[in-house]
Write a protein that holds these residues in place. Structure first.
Motif, PDB file in Angstrom:
ATOM      1  N   PHE A 139      -9.483 -36.277   9.709  1.00 28.04           N
ATOM      2  CA  PHE A 139      -8.935 -35.302   8.755  1.00 28.04           C
ATOM      3  C   PHE A 139      -7.695 -35.820   8.049  1.00 28.04           C
ATOM      4  O   PHE A 139      -6.814 -36.423   8.665  1.00 28.04           O
ATOM      5  N   ALA A 198      -7.037 -30.539  15.474  1.00 26.71           N
ATOM      6  CA  ALA A 198      -7.855 -31.130  14.413  1.00 26.71           C
ATOM      7  C   ALA A 198      -8.244 -32.566  14.741  1.00 26.71           C
ATOM      8  O   ALA A 198      -9.318 -33.020  14.367  1.00 26.71           O
ATOM      9  N   ARG A 237     -14.572 -33.374  16.649  1.00 25.84           N
ATOM     10  CA  ARG A 237     -13.415 -33.560  15.759  1.00 25.84           C
ATOM     11  C   ARG A 237     -12.720 -34.882  16.058  1.00 25.84           C
ATOM     12  O   ARG A 237     -12.189 -35.542  15.180  1.00 25.84           O
ATOM     13  N   LEU A 277     -13.282 -26.817  12.113  1.00 26.98           N
ATOM     14  CA  LEU A 277     -11.962 -26.240  12.357  1.00 26.98           C
ATOM     15  C   LEU A 277     -12.061 -24.721  12.260  1.00 26.98           C
ATOM     16  O   LEU A 277     -11.160 -24.003  12.679  1.00 26.98           O
ATOM     17  N   ASP A 278     -13.134 -24.242  11.685  1.00 26.31           N
ATOM     18  CA  ASP A 278     -13.327 -22.813  11.484  1.00 26.31           C
ATOM     19  C   ASP A 278     -14.804 -22.526  11.749  1.00 26.31           C
ATOM     20  O   ASP A 278     -15.628 -23.444  11.736  1.00 26.31           O
ATOM     21  N   ASP A 282      -8.349 -32.583   2.563  1.00 29.48           N
ATOM     22  CA  ASP A 282      -8.092 -31.292   1.927  1.00 29.48           C
ATOM     23  C   ASP A 282      -6.928 -31.459   0.959  1.00 29.48           C
ATOM     24  O   ASP A 282      -5.782 -31.583   1.393  1.00 29.48           O
ATOM     25  N   SER A 340     -11.839 -24.734   0.416  1.00 30.44           N
ATOM     26  CA  SER A 340     -11.174 -25.181   1.648  1.00 30.44           C
ATOM     27  C   SER A 340     -11.871 -24.611   2.872  1.00 30.44           C
ATOM     28  O   SER A 340     -12.050 -25.305   3.875  1.00 30.44           O
ATOM     29  N   THR A 341     -12.252 -23.333   2.784  1.00 33.18           N
ATOM     30  CA  THR A 341     -12.941 -22.700   3.910  1.00 33.18           C
ATOM     31  C   THR A 341     -14.232 -23.452   4.226  1.00 33.18           C
ATOM     32  O   THR A 341     -14.552 -23.701   5.388  1.00 33.18           O
ATOM     33  N   ILE A 395      -6.930 -23.737  12.101  1.00 29.29           N
ATOM     34  CA  ILE A 395      -6.667 -23.553  10.677  1.00 29.29           C
ATOM     35  C   ILE A 395      -5.397 -22.737  10.443  1.00 29.29           C
ATOM     36  O   ILE A 395      -4.519 -23.114   9.669  1.00 29.29           O
ATOM     37  N   HIS A 443     -13.377 -26.564   6.033  1.00 30.51           N
ATOM     38  CA  HIS A 443     -12.962 -26.286   7.412  1.00 30.51           C
ATOM     39  C   HIS A 443     -14.155 -25.963   8.299  1.00 30.51           C
ATOM     40  O   HIS A 443     -14.187 -26.356   9.465  1.00 30.51           O
TER      41      HIS A 443
END
Lengths: 401, 240
Positions: free
Chosen positions: B92, A313, B86, B59-60, B171, B50-51, A395, B54
């Motif tokens: 984050f 991250a 990132r 991150l996703d 988050d 949250s998704t 994640i 991300h």
């Protein structure tokens, strides 16, 4: 990221779990140490055999009756062949200029008696040249002389052990002993030599060759020992011997020549195999150590799942995570390798110091091989856990409990 | 031609398939977020907030749809490029802090700079400056476990700021904190926003929404509300 940064991360991770890191390394330590110890023993045996074989004289060629096809240690003569005789030897002396010297050997076991004491020993029937060719020397008195041989004198030279067992503190010079039923006068005592190639040199008795043939009722020689003028002449010497002896033996090559070099290379190749087998067995423990590393790395990846997620991250690429874990595994195996080398070499060296009879030879190549192998084991067994770590989804990793 | 928005999400869907069950977490979501906005994403648990965060935070990855960051399509980027984004563009902050226990807090804050290739001395200096900024100047060599939750979250914020990110993601940053500490953290975000950082906070904490300049509400994978919060603007003024 510089390699140093990866190394720092790896060392910090290992240091945070010292006992576990040490136990993991222990597998590699034991593996590397045993490779080095066992290879040292194998190499030591090689060096030992080499010095033993070289100690019996230089550029020796042994001629035995009977033909054996394989090179090596030779076989006892089979039936139906010409015997090797003193006359054969005389012919070689005249017509084989590549030979510096020749000496006959008639070997038989017999009891030697002095007073009421008796001892079974090996009797070597030979001549005055034996002393130089075979590199064995008399300490007190004299060896068999040319005159003793020619006059068929019944004289004997005895080894240290024989002297001690039969005469104890008395000087044997001038005394007579009975070998079988024949009486011999003792003219010399050999210097102490110990055991060479399994034969106790101090437990021998030397008498003139033809006398030995008489009392043991043999008309042939057990072998002829020849010394080649120098090592470059060995092939020529063999040719000359072959020519001379075949002419005398009705054109048949019914004898075998073994060179010292052939004996040496046979022995060395057997011992090399022995060394590789020992090293191979020890390598298995190194392999097991590697599996230990993989196991711990897998546990570590699992435990540090959240850390891996976090690192991703904040900017670690898969490559960074992969390198980090491979370096961690390799560091374990490398430190284990170094400690293993010190331990193995230390034990081998102490064994050498404590028991000088144990032949131990610590070689650079065994250390280098064991270390390289250890590092490769670390890389190899580190890659799978590291790949697993690198492929974690950030994640999922961050959510891992 | 107008400059591309900082974040441009177009028809983004995220579908999880577990065995026979197909679960659509995000359904054709489209939003644009500009530079220096303070956006709160709220919604009930399971709404997909949250998704969404991300996906925006790289991150996703979305199952379908387009995500343009500073005008560039993110799905075309490889792992190294995403890691770089990132590292340098994003910061984050997580609900559970995610500090590494074997490092001091200074080392924790310096960690993103390790991956950026900043020299050790320079990153330690920067980390200390950031820790001072969040009020932890007397704890440089402490380990996270020696600090309170609020302090740990401030360490995490300092870490998020290590590479001067354009966008700060959080988050549920107040989820594990008591009321007062939570408020401190929210104020800190406000300050950072005033200084020019885009802040994206996922939270169901109403106070977060009150401070944000824009509140996006999700329900069942869809945006049901997206409104500018004029009342939040004076937040700048309230900050001492």
């Amino acid at each position: 990221m510089s390699p140093l940064e990866y190394l720092r991360i790896a060392l910090e991770a290992l240091a945070s779990n010292k006992i576990r890191s040490f136990l993991t390394m222990l597998g590699v330590i034991i593996g590397v140490a045993s490779v080095i110890m066992l290879v040292s023993i194998g190499e030591g045996a090689k060096t030992y055999i080499r010095s033993e074989l070289m100690g019996i004289g230089s550029n020796l060629l042994i001629i035995t009756p009977g033909k054996t096809e394989t090179s090596g240690m030779g076989h006892p003569p089979s039936g139906g062949v010409h015997k090797l005789t003193i006359e054969d030897m005389r012919a070689l002396e005249k017509r084989a200029p590549a030979l510096a010297g020749l000496t006959p050997m008639v070997v038989a076991g017999a009891p030697v008696k002095f007073g009421n004491r008796s001892r079974d020993v090996l009797i070597i029937g030979t001549d005055e040249q034996f002393e130089d060719i075979r590199n064995l020397h008399v300490e007190i008195g004299s060896f068999l002389g040319k005159g003793d041989i020619e006059a068929h004198r019944k004289v004997a030279v005895i080894g240290r052990t024989v002297k001690k067992e039969l005469f104890q503190e008395t000087s044997p010079l001038g005394h007579t002993v009975k070998i079988g039923e024949t009486t011999f006068r003792i003219i010399g005592i050999m210097e102490k030599k110990g055991t060479t190639l399994g034969v106790d040199i101090d437990d021998l008795v030397f008498i003139p060759a033809d006398t030995a043939q008489d009392i043991f009722d043999q008309d042939g020689l057990t072998q002829i020992l020849a010394q080649v003028v120098n090592e470059n002449e060995i092939e020529r010497a063999k040719d000359q011997i072959r020519q001379v002896l075949m002419r005398r033996h009705a054109g048949e090559e019914d004898f075998t020549m073994i060179t010292q070099q052939a004996m040496l290379s046979t022995a060395q190749s057997i011992l090399s195999t022995f060394t590789y087998v020992l090293g191979g067995i020890a390598s298995i423990s190194l392999l097991v150590g590697g599996i230990g590393i993989m196991n711990i790395m897998l546990v570590s990846v699992r435990e540090r799942t959240r850390e891996i997620g976090l690192r991703k991250a904040i900017g670690a690429a898969q490559r960074d995570i992969l390198i980090q874990f491979v370096i961690e595994a390799t560091t374990l195996s490398m430190i284990g390798g170094i400690v293993g080398i010190l331990l193995g070499a230390g034990i081998a060296y102490s064994a050498k110091v404590a028991f000088p009879v144990v032949p131990v030879d610590i070689t650079g190549w065994s250390i280098a091989t064991a270390f390289t192998f250890a590092v490769l084991v670390g890389v190899f067994f580190g890659i799978y856990p590291a790949t697993k770590a690198a492929r974690l989804n950030p994640i999922d990793a961050l959510r891992y409990e | 031609m107008a400059a591309a928005p900082l974040i441009q999400i177009q028809d983004v869907s995220k579908i999880y398939v577990t065995g026979q069950v197909r679960y659509e977490v995000l359904k054709q979501v489209s939003i644009e977020i500009g530079s220096a906005e303070y956006v709160a994403i709220t919604g009930a648990s399971g709404s997909g907030k949250s998704t969404l965060l991300h996906i925006i935070g790289c991150l996703d990855t979305p199952t379908s749809g387009s995500y343009r960051l500073q005008g560039e399509e993110v799905s075309r980027k490889d792992d190294v490029e995403l890691a770089r984004i990132r590292n340098r563009t994003f910061g984050f902050v997580f609900q559970s802090f995610n500090l590494l226990g074997r490092y001091t807090i200074t080392e924790n804050v310096a960690l993103p700079m390790v991956y950026r290739g900043v020299a050790r001395r320079a990153r330690t200096e920067k980390a200390k400056a950031l820790l001072t900024r969040v009020g932890l100047n007397s704890f440089f060599s402490h380990r996270p476990s020696e600090l309170s939750g609020g302090m740990q979250q401030r360490v995490a914020i300092a870490r998020a700021l290590a590479n001067d990110p354009a966008i700060l993601f959080a988050d549920e940053p107040t989820g594990n904190l008591d009321t007062k500490t939570g408020l401190d953290i929210i104020r800190l975000f406000g300050e950072l926003n005033v200084e020019g950082t885009t802040v994206l906070v996922v939270s169901h904490d109403l106070r977060v929404a009150q401070h944000a300049g824009r509140v996006i509400t999700l329900e069942d994978g869809r945006i049901i509300d997206d409104r500018r919060n004029a009342a939040a603007e004076p937040a700048k003024a309230r900050t001492p």
